[in-house]
Scaffold this active site. Structure first.
Site, short mmCIF file in Angstrom:
data_model
loop_
_atom_site.label_atom_id
_atom_site.label_comp_id
_atom_site.label_asym_id
_atom_site.label_seq_id
_atom_site.Cartn_x
_atom_site.Cartn_y
_atom_site.Cartn_z
N HIS A 43 0.84 -1.20 0.00
CA HIS A 43 0.00 0.00 0.00
C HIS A 43 0.87 1.26 0.00
O HIS A 43 2.07 1.20 0.28
CB HIS A 43 -0.85 0.07 1.28
CG HIS A 43 -1.59 -1.16 1.64
ND1 HIS A 43 -2.96 -1.25 1.55
CD2 HIS A 43 -1.18 -2.36 2.14
CE1 HIS A 43 -3.37 -2.44 1.96
NE2 HIS A 43 -2.29 -3.13 2.32
N TYR A 44 0.24 2.42 -0.27
CA TYR A 44 0.83 3.69 0.14
C TYR A 44 -0.11 4.36 1.12
O TYR A 44 -1.32 4.09 1.15
CB TYR A 44 1.20 4.59 -1.02
CG TYR A 44 0.11 5.02 -1.98
CD1 TYR A 44 -1.17 5.40 -1.55
CD2 TYR A 44 0.37 5.11 -3.34
CE1 TYR A 44 -2.13 5.82 -2.45
CE2 TYR A 44 -0.58 5.54 -4.25
CZ TYR A 44 -1.84 5.90 -3.79
OH TYR A 44 -2.80 6.32 -4.67
N GLU A 107 2.67 -0.92 4.45
CA GLU A 107 2.32 0.46 4.10
C GLU A 107 3.61 1.24 3.82
O GLU A 107 4.56 1.17 4.59
CB GLU A 107 1.55 1.14 5.23
CG GLU A 107 0.12 0.67 5.40
CD GLU A 107 -0.85 1.37 4.45
OE1 GLU A 107 -0.38 2.18 3.62
OE2 GLU A 107 -2.06 1.10 4.55
#
Length: 280
Positions: A43-44, A107
């Site tokens: 993810h970001y 993340e």
């Protein structure tokens, strides 16, 4: 000390009541088992580091196993790998749903995209941060024996609803590091020339092939918004220079090679490889 004394007193009371302490024999270990972790999802955050850390560790009702900072580059473990983190939400891949229960989430601190008069612009990732993500991914994959086709982006498991890690994320570098397979460029070039000289397959073909890859894809025979979102997600991974969701010749060629036996190449990392290499 007080807690220990209370525990000891409880044990004495149980013994006095004639209730033996239960013991579990753990000397027999089955060969028929594997890790509960089957997927790795990248993810970001769309937030800076401080806000990302706060959201992922406090009352934001979202979390991830790892957070990778960009400056200075640093990995933080927020959830033990044996526990479920809340990073995927409503999700699907190749028939599997509720991927939070069988995945590890990474993340990456990155602002995501900005909508401008010239179109949507995605923020780049510093190379040192990508190097850190690649090394972390290698370690997680080794611990849990995660299949290469199950290293995914959040967009892959929720196309349209999510865009991360976006077209700026260099999936090709993960392929160069021996983590994921990549379409054979020579085969793609041949197929692309054929489609450019003739006709691109219809929407039914695109929907069937995208579902074959693993995406949750409409099977309507119509180039609707949902189908374009899945095509765009596929393009973000394999052709990030143009993610408009169009059924063009290059996308058709990539999609055919990705779903054809022998079309995907998997690089074998060399001993001591610390940097991605381009040769297969």
């Amino acid at each position: 000390m007080k807690t220990k004394l209370l525990a000891l007193a409880s044990a004495v009371l149980l013994a006095a009541c004639g209730t033996p302490l239960r013991q579990i024999d753990r000397t027999h270990v089955s060969e028929n088992q594997d890790s509960r972790v089957q997927f790795l999802v990248i993810h970001y955050t769309v937030l800076d580091f401080d806000k990302s850390m706060k959201v992922l560790t406090t009352g934001g009702k979202v979390s991830a196993h790892y957070l990778v900072r960009e400056n200075p580059v640093q990995t933080y473990q927020l959830v033990d790998e044996n526990r479920r983190s809340w990073h995927g939400g409503v999700s699907y891949w190749a028939g599997a749903t509720n991927l939070n229960s069988a995945s590890i989430g990474i993340e990456i601190v990155n602002p995501g995209f900005t909508d401008t008069p010239m179109g949507r612009v995605y923020a780049p990732y510093p190379q040192r941060q990508i190097d850190e993500v690649i090394q972390l991914t290698k370690e997680i994959v080794a611990r849990h024996n995660i299949r290469s086709d199950r290293i995914l982006g959040h967009a892959d498991i929720a196309p349209g609803r999510k865009q991360d890690p976006g077209p700026a994320f260099p999936w090709k570098q993960l392929a160069d590091a021996g983590l994921i397979p990549w379409p054979d460029a020579a085969q793609v070039q041949i197929k692309q020339a054929i489609y450019q000289a003739g006709a691109v397959p219809d929407v039914n073909w695109f929907q069937q092939r995208l579902a074959q890859v693993g995406y949750q894809t409409p099977r309507t025979g119509v180039l609707d918004v949902a189908t374009r979102e899945v095509i765009s997600t596929f393009q973000m991974r394999y052709r990030p220079t143009n993610i408009a969701g169009d059924m063009d010749a290059e996308t058709a060629a990539l999609l055919e090679i990705v779903t054809t036996p022998g079309g995907m190449l998997m690089k074998k990392p060399l001993p001591g490889d610390s940097q991605p290499r381009s040769a297969y």
